[in-house]
Enzyme design. Sequence first.
Site, short mmCIF file in Angstrom:
data_model
loop_
_atom_site.label_atom_id
_atom_site.label_comp_id
_atom_site.label_asym_id
_atom_site.label_seq_id
_atom_site.Cartn_x
_atom_site.Cartn_y
_atom_site.Cartn_z
N LYS A 87 0.86 -1.19 0.00
CA LYS A 87 0.00 0.00 0.00
C LYS A 87 0.90 1.24 0.00
O LYS A 87 1.73 1.43 0.90
CB LYS A 87 -0.88 -0.03 1.25
CG LYS A 87 -2.16 0.74 1.14
CD LYS A 87 -3.03 0.45 2.34
CE LYS A 87 -4.31 1.22 2.33
NZ LYS A 87 -5.01 1.12 3.62
C1 E4P Z 1 -8.23 1.81 3.88
O1 E4P Z 1 -7.48 1.48 3.00
C2 E4P Z 1 -8.11 3.09 4.56
O2 E4P Z 1 -6.89 3.16 5.19
C3 E4P Z 1 -9.24 3.30 5.51
O3 E4P Z 1 -10.44 2.84 4.89
C4 E4P Z 1 -9.38 4.69 6.04
O4 E4P Z 1 -10.59 4.78 6.76
P1 E4P Z 1 -10.93 6.00 7.76
O5 E4P Z 1 -11.13 7.23 6.98
O6 E4P Z 1 -12.19 5.55 8.46
O7 E4P Z 1 -9.76 6.09 8.69
#
Ligand code: E4P
Length: 218
Positions: A87
Amino acid sequence: MRFFIDTASLDHIKEARELGILDGVTTNPSLMAKEGISGDSNIKAHYKKICDLVDGDVSAEVISTDFEGIVAEGKELVKIAPNIVVKVPMIKEGIRAIRWFSDNGIRTNCTLVFSAGQAILAAKAGATYISPFIGRVDDTNWDGIQLIHQIAEIYAIQGYDTEILAASIRNSRHIVQSAQSGADIVTCPLSAILGLLKHPLTDIGLAKFLADHKKSNS
Ligand code: E4P
Protein backbone atom coordinates in the site's frame (compact mmCIF):
# COMPACT_ATOMS: atom_id res chain seq x y z
CA MET A 1 -18.21 -6.59 -5.78
CA ARG A 2 -15.65 -8.13 -3.41
CA PHE A 3 -15.58 -7.51 0.35
CA PHE A 4 -12.40 -6.65 2.22
CA ILE A 5 -12.30 -5.86 5.93
CA ASP A 6 -10.53 -2.67 6.97
CA THR A 7 -8.88 -3.63 10.24
CA ALA A 8 -5.80 -5.07 11.93
CA SER A 9 -7.93 -6.89 14.51
CA LEU A 10 -7.50 -10.66 14.23
CA ASP A 11 -10.84 -11.18 16.02
CA HIS A 12 -12.71 -9.00 13.53
CA ILE A 13 -11.01 -10.72 10.59
CA LYS A 14 -11.99 -14.15 12.00
CA GLU A 15 -15.60 -13.03 12.53
CA ALA A 16 -15.92 -11.73 8.95
CA ARG A 17 -14.24 -14.87 7.61
CA GLU A 18 -16.73 -17.08 9.47
CA LEU A 19 -19.56 -15.30 7.62
CA GLY A 20 -18.09 -16.73 4.42
CA ILE A 21 -17.98 -13.39 2.60
CA LEU A 22 -14.41 -12.21 3.16
CA ASP A 23 -12.20 -11.60 0.12
CA GLY A 24 -9.30 -9.71 1.68
CA VAL A 25 -7.98 -7.28 4.28
CA THR A 26 -6.70 -3.71 4.27
CA THR A 27 -4.69 -2.16 7.07
CA ASN A 28 -2.98 1.16 7.63
CA PRO A 29 -0.55 2.48 10.25
CA SER A 30 -3.43 3.92 12.34
CA LEU A 31 -5.22 0.56 12.42
CA MET A 32 -2.00 -1.24 13.44
CA ALA A 33 -1.44 1.33 16.21
CA LYS A 34 -5.05 0.83 17.38
CA GLU A 35 -4.26 -2.86 17.95
CA GLY A 36 -1.12 -1.87 19.89
CA ILE A 37 1.23 -3.37 17.27
CA SER A 38 4.55 -1.51 17.04
CA GLY A 39 8.15 -2.17 16.03
CA ASP A 40 9.23 -3.53 12.65
CA SER A 41 9.40 -7.21 13.62
CA ASN A 42 6.08 -7.16 15.53
CA ILE A 43 4.37 -5.42 12.61
CA LYS A 44 5.71 -8.01 10.14
CA ALA A 45 4.71 -10.86 12.47
CA HIS A 46 1.20 -9.40 12.72
CA TYR A 47 0.91 -9.16 8.93
CA LYS A 48 1.94 -12.83 8.74
CA LYS A 49 -0.88 -13.77 11.15
CA ILE A 50 -3.37 -11.81 9.05
CA CYS A 51 -2.11 -13.40 5.81
CA ASP A 52 -2.46 -16.87 7.35
CA LEU A 53 -6.11 -16.12 8.21
CA VAL A 54 -7.29 -15.10 4.73
CA ASP A 55 -6.86 -16.45 1.21
CA GLY A 56 -7.35 -13.02 -0.40
CA ASP A 57 -5.12 -9.98 -0.64
CA VAL A 58 -3.78 -8.18 2.43
CA SER A 59 -2.72 -4.55 1.97
CA ALA A 60 0.35 -3.62 4.04
CA GLU A 61 1.23 0.08 4.04
CA VAL A 62 4.71 1.55 3.69
CA ILE A 63 5.91 4.32 6.01
CA SER A 64 8.60 5.79 3.76
CA THR A 65 7.79 8.78 1.57
CA ASP A 66 10.85 8.70 -0.73
CA PHE A 67 11.14 6.45 -3.80
CA GLU A 68 14.09 4.39 -2.57
CA GLY A 69 12.54 3.91 0.88
CA ILE A 70 9.13 2.91 -0.50
CA VAL A 71 10.70 0.38 -2.88
CA ALA A 72 12.94 -1.08 -0.15
CA GLU A 73 9.99 -1.41 2.27
CA GLY A 74 7.74 -2.92 -0.38
CA LYS A 75 10.36 -5.54 -1.28
CA GLU A 76 10.52 -6.58 2.39
CA LEU A 77 6.72 -6.60 2.83
CA VAL A 78 6.10 -8.95 -0.11
CA LYS A 79 8.49 -11.48 1.45
CA ILE A 80 6.00 -11.96 4.32
CA ALA A 81 3.41 -13.85 2.23
CA PRO A 82 2.31 -14.20 -1.40
CA ASN A 83 -0.99 -12.40 -0.71
CA ILE A 84 0.65 -9.16 0.45
CA VAL A 85 -0.17 -6.06 -1.63
CA VAL A 86 2.05 -3.02 -1.02
CA LYS A 87 0.00 0.00 0.00
CA VAL A 88 1.62 3.20 -1.28
CA PRO A 89 0.50 6.80 -0.66
CA MET A 90 -0.68 9.00 -3.54
CA ILE A 91 2.37 11.24 -3.68
CA LYS A 92 4.91 11.92 -6.43
CA GLU A 93 7.46 9.46 -5.03
CA GLY A 94 4.64 6.96 -4.47
CA ILE A 95 3.62 7.09 -8.13
CA ARG A 96 7.25 6.50 -9.17
CA ALA A 97 7.39 3.53 -6.80
CA ILE A 98 4.07 2.12 -8.07
CA ARG A 99 5.52 2.19 -11.60
CA TRP A 100 8.64 0.38 -10.33
CA PHE A 101 6.56 -2.24 -8.46
CA SER A 102 4.33 -2.75 -11.48
CA ASP A 103 7.36 -3.24 -13.77
CA ASN A 104 8.76 -5.76 -11.28
CA GLY A 105 5.61 -7.84 -10.76
CA ILE A 106 4.72 -6.49 -7.31
CA ARG A 107 1.08 -5.62 -6.71
CA THR A 108 0.11 -2.28 -5.16
CA ASN A 109 -2.77 -0.43 -3.55
CA CYS A 110 -2.51 3.33 -4.09
CA THR A 111 -3.98 4.87 -0.94
CA LEU A 112 -5.20 8.34 0.05
CA VAL A 113 -6.97 8.96 -3.26
CA PHE A 114 -9.35 11.92 -3.14
CA SER A 115 -9.79 12.96 -6.78
CA ALA A 116 -10.36 11.52 -10.26
CA GLY A 117 -7.07 13.07 -11.38
CA GLN A 118 -5.18 11.09 -8.75
CA ALA A 119 -7.04 7.94 -9.80
CA ILE A 120 -5.98 8.45 -13.45
CA LEU A 121 -2.32 8.92 -12.47
CA ALA A 122 -2.31 5.79 -10.29
CA ALA A 123 -3.88 3.71 -13.07
CA LYS A 124 -1.31 5.03 -15.57
CA ALA A 125 1.48 4.04 -13.16
CA GLY A 126 0.10 0.49 -13.03
CA ALA A 127 -1.51 0.34 -9.57
CA THR A 128 -3.38 -2.92 -8.92
CA TYR A 129 -5.89 -1.12 -6.70
CA ILE A 130 -6.70 2.48 -5.84
CA SER A 131 -8.36 3.41 -2.55
CA PRO A 132 -10.64 6.46 -2.78
CA PHE A 133 -11.57 7.51 0.77
CA ILE A 134 -15.34 7.97 0.66
CA GLY A 135 -15.96 8.88 4.30
CA ARG A 136 -13.17 11.42 4.46
CA VAL A 137 -14.44 13.08 1.26
CA ASP A 138 -17.93 13.27 2.81
CA ASP A 139 -16.35 14.85 5.92
CA THR A 140 -15.31 17.81 3.76
CA ASN A 141 -18.86 18.27 2.45
CA TRP A 142 -18.01 16.78 -0.96
CA ASP A 143 -19.62 13.59 -2.25
CA GLY A 144 -17.47 10.47 -1.78
CA ILE A 145 -19.85 8.22 -3.68
CA GLN A 146 -19.90 10.62 -6.63
CA LEU A 147 -16.11 10.27 -6.72
CA ILE A 148 -16.42 6.46 -7.01
CA HIS A 149 -18.94 6.90 -9.80
CA GLN A 150 -16.67 9.35 -11.67
CA ILE A 151 -13.59 7.11 -11.38
CA ALA A 152 -15.57 4.02 -12.47
CA GLU A 153 -16.79 5.89 -15.54
CA ILE A 154 -13.30 7.07 -16.47
CA TYR A 155 -11.73 3.62 -15.94
CA ALA A 156 -14.42 2.01 -18.12
CA ILE A 157 -13.98 4.58 -20.92
CA GLN A 158 -10.19 4.33 -20.83
CA GLY A 159 -10.04 0.56 -20.28
CA TYR A 160 -7.78 0.77 -17.22
CA ASP A 161 -7.19 -2.54 -15.39
CA THR A 162 -6.72 -0.90 -11.97
CA GLU A 163 -9.48 -1.92 -9.57
CA ILE A 164 -11.46 0.56 -7.48
CA LEU A 165 -11.28 -0.32 -3.80
CA ALA A 166 -13.78 1.95 -2.04
CA ALA A 167 -12.27 2.83 1.36
CA SER A 168 -13.05 4.94 4.42
CA ILE A 169 -16.45 3.27 4.54
CA ARG A 170 -18.37 4.57 7.54
CA ASN A 171 -21.69 2.72 7.30
CA SER A 172 -23.66 0.05 5.46
CA ARG A 173 -25.22 2.62 3.13
CA HIS A 174 -21.75 3.44 1.79
CA ILE A 175 -21.37 -0.25 0.88
CA VAL A 176 -24.63 -0.33 -1.08
CA GLN A 177 -23.84 2.97 -2.80
CA SER A 178 -20.33 1.76 -3.69
CA ALA A 179 -21.80 -1.35 -5.32
CA GLN A 180 -24.22 0.85 -7.26
CA SER A 181 -21.45 3.24 -8.36
CA GLY A 182 -19.09 0.68 -9.87
CA ALA A 183 -16.59 -0.09 -7.08
CA ASP A 184 -14.83 -3.42 -7.64
CA ILE A 185 -14.22 -3.91 -3.93
CA VAL A 186 -15.27 -2.27 -0.67
CA THR A 187 -13.11 -2.33 2.42
CA CYS A 188 -15.15 -1.82 5.56
CA PRO A 189 -15.09 -2.07 9.31
CA LEU A 190 -16.87 -5.16 10.69
CA SER A 191 -19.71 -2.97 12.00
CA ALA A 192 -20.61 -1.79 8.48
CA ILE A 193 -20.58 -5.36 7.14
CA LEU A 194 -22.80 -6.61 9.98
CA GLY A 195 -25.06 -3.58 9.50
CA LEU A 196 -26.06 -5.00 6.10
CA LEU A 197 -27.89 -7.78 7.95
CA LYS A 198 -30.22 -5.44 9.76
CA HIS A 199 -33.84 -4.71 8.84
CA PRO A 200 -36.65 -4.32 11.39
CA LEU A 201 -39.11 -6.19 9.17
CA THR A 202 -36.76 -9.19 9.15
CA ASP A 203 -36.77 -9.20 12.98
CA ILE A 204 -40.57 -8.76 13.16
CA GLY A 205 -41.15 -11.42 10.49
CA LEU A 206 -38.86 -13.96 12.14
CA ALA A 207 -40.43 -13.39 15.57
CA LYS A 208 -43.88 -14.02 14.05
CA PHE A 209 -42.77 -17.20 12.21
CA LEU A 210 -41.22 -18.61 15.40
CA ALA A 211 -44.26 -17.64 17.53
CA ASP A 212 -46.67 -19.28 15.05
CA HIS A 213 -44.53 -22.41 14.94
CA LYS A 214 -44.45 -22.58 18.74
CA LYS A 215 -48.25 -22.11 18.97
CA SER A 216 -49.04 -24.91 16.57
CA ASN A 217 -46.38 -27.27 17.99
CA SER A 218 -47.06 -26.99 21.71
C1 E4P B 1 -8.23 1.81 3.88
O1 E4P B 1 -7.48 1.48 3.00
C2 E4P B 1 -8.11 3.09 4.56
O2 E4P B 1 -6.89 3.16 5.19
C3 E4P B 1 -9.24 3.30 5.51
O3 E4P B 1 -10.44 2.84 4.89
C4 E4P B 1 -9.38 4.69 6.04
O4 E4P B 1 -10.59 4.78 6.76
P1 E4P B 1 -10.93 6.00 7.76
O5 E4P B 1 -11.13 7.23 6.98
O6 E4P B 1 -12.19 5.55 8.46
O7 E4P B 1 -9.76 6.09 8.69
